[in-house]
Design an enzyme around this catalytic site. Structure first.
Site, PDB file in Angstrom:
ATOM      1  N   CYS A 268       0.577  -1.178   0.077  1.00 30.52           N
ATOM      2  CA  CYS A 268      -0.019  -0.024  -0.185  1.00 30.52           C
ATOM      3  C   CYS A 268       0.705   1.308  -0.134  1.00 30.52           C
ATOM      4  CB  CYS A 268      -0.972  -0.071   1.244  1.00 30.52           C
ATOM      5  SG  CYS A 268      -0.152   0.130   2.975  1.00 30.52           S
ATOM      6  N   HIS A 316      -2.800   1.602   6.751  1.00 33.44           N
ATOM      7  CA  HIS A 316      -3.122   1.543   5.277  1.00 33.44           C
ATOM      8  C   HIS A 316      -3.305   2.736   4.748  1.00 33.44           C
ATOM      9  CE1 HIS A 316      -4.440  -0.870   1.835  1.00 33.44           C
ATOM     10  NE2 HIS A 316      -5.373  -0.118   1.752  1.00 33.44           N
ATOM     11  N   HIS A 328      -5.705   1.889  -4.462  1.00 34.25           N
ATOM     12  CA  HIS A 328      -4.950   1.232  -3.563  1.00 34.25           C
ATOM     13  C   HIS A 328      -4.539  -0.027  -3.587  1.00 34.25           C
ATOM     14  CE1 HIS A 328      -7.889  -1.296  -0.704  1.00 34.25           C
ATOM     15  NE2 HIS A 328      -8.584  -1.062  -1.991  1.00 34.25           N
TER      16      HIS A 328
END
Length: 353
Positions: A268, A316, A328
């Site tokens: 990520c 994240h 993402h």
């Protein structure tokens, strides 16, 4: 002598004998039954419900991502410590070479002084056939002596500086070893969590696993197709943000690999770092540091290119593209994709440029 007679064995009457045999058979059967019960395999545990499996896999993947970000941070520090140690090692080598050259020069001068220093200066003046030439030479010798004294002082200074450089290099190597230990610990944690998640998902049917892998996918609409051709649906606030968004669109469908920063795979924070690197902006490596790499913006003022963060531990990150959506890298088995930002617990956003 009386003969010894063998005692007669008494036999049970017919009914009693049959009753005794029945008891013996019943006891044997009972013993066999208990023996079998003692070694019977336990009944298999019921398979967990798919929802329970998915929730458990989500938790394990989230823990794996937290460990991944810690791994990324430790690896970044280890890489920096290694570069610094190498630079200090090279600097120590250069200083050692200069020190050796200065020592050699001092050695040659000391040898010459020893060979020429046996006569008293006054006697040398008397014996010299050209006193004026001697006086000029004496003045030169005095100046050379002053210069050599300065050289000796410089050698001492070089020795002190060299020891300092070597000490700093030793400290960097110690930091490097510490960070390497952390890297390996976090690497093991990531692998453990991922293996546990895969073991859980193996309990699902093929259809259920496919549904889990595709969960969160946003079907590409006309705006997305236009964006893929270079015309984002929502205009970015500046050219650099537009370039970062364009890079993220170009990464759609590429696999998630923990620790990867592109161009063929990403995690990520690796995706957001690579997207902004393509725009000439250097982001730090982890979610924990990227959230402080720019100006915080409220959710109501999000613009394409902003970094959006999730979960209370800020583990994240995605790249906002407008319309309440982001691009993402979700998790292993789920490639880079478009997703709504309300899919996960929202933690905040940062505007890089």
């Amino acid at each position: 002598m009386a003969a010894h007679r063998k005692p007669r064995q008494r036999t049970l009457p017919g009914t009693a004998a049959r009753f005794s045999a029945t008891l013996a058979l019943a006891g044997a059967a009972t013993a066999t039954a208990f023996e079998g019960a003692g070694h019977a395999a336990p009944a298999p545990a019921p398979a967990p419900a798919p929802d329970v499996v998915r929730a458990g896999a989500d938790r394990l993947y989230r823990e794996a991502e937290e460990a991944t970000e810690k791994y990324n941070g430790a690896k970044e520090k280890a890489d920096r410590a290694r570069r610094q140690a190498e630079e200090l090692r090279d600097e120590a080598a250069r200083r050692t070479e200069r020190l050796n050259a200065s020592r050699n020069a001092l050695g040659s001068f000391a040898t010459a002084q020893y060979r020429a220093g046996g006569l008293d200066p006054a006697l040398r003046l008397v014996l010299d056939s050209d006193p004026s030439r001697y006086l000029a030479g004496a003045e030169l010798t005095e100046r050379v002596g002053d210069r050599q004294a300065a050289t000796v002082a410089a050698v001492h200074r070089q020795m002190r500086e060299l020891e300092q450089v070597r000490a700093e290099a030793g400290e960097r190597l110690a930091v490097l070893e510490e960070q390497r230990t952390r890297v390996e610990r976090h690497r093991a944690a990531v692998r453990e969590k991922l293996a546990a998640a895969e073991a859980l998902l193996a309990r699902l049917s093929a259809e259920e696993r496919a549904a889990y892998a595709g969960r969160g996918d946003v079907p590409a609409d006309r705006a997305d197709r236009d964006a893929l051709r270079g015309a984002p649906a929502v205009a970015a606030p500046n050219p650099r943000a537009a370039q970062a968004v364009a890079y993220a669109y170009g990464a759609l469908g590429k696999p998630y690999v923990w620790g990867a920063t592109g161009p063929s795979a990403f995690d990520c924070s690796g995706l957001t770092q690579a997207a902004w690197r393509s725009a000439g902006v250097a982001l730090p490596r982890t979610t924990y540091t990227q959230i402080n790499a720019g100006q915080r913006v409220p959710r109501s003022q999000l613009a394409p290119g902003d970094l959006v963060f999730f979960y209370s531990g800020v583990s994240h990150v995605g790249l906002y593209i407008g319309g309440g959506r982001m691009i993402h890298a979700p998790r292993p088995g789920a490639p880079v994709r478009i997703a709504p930002i309300d899919q996960m617990p929202y933690a905040g956003a940062t505007r890089v440029a």
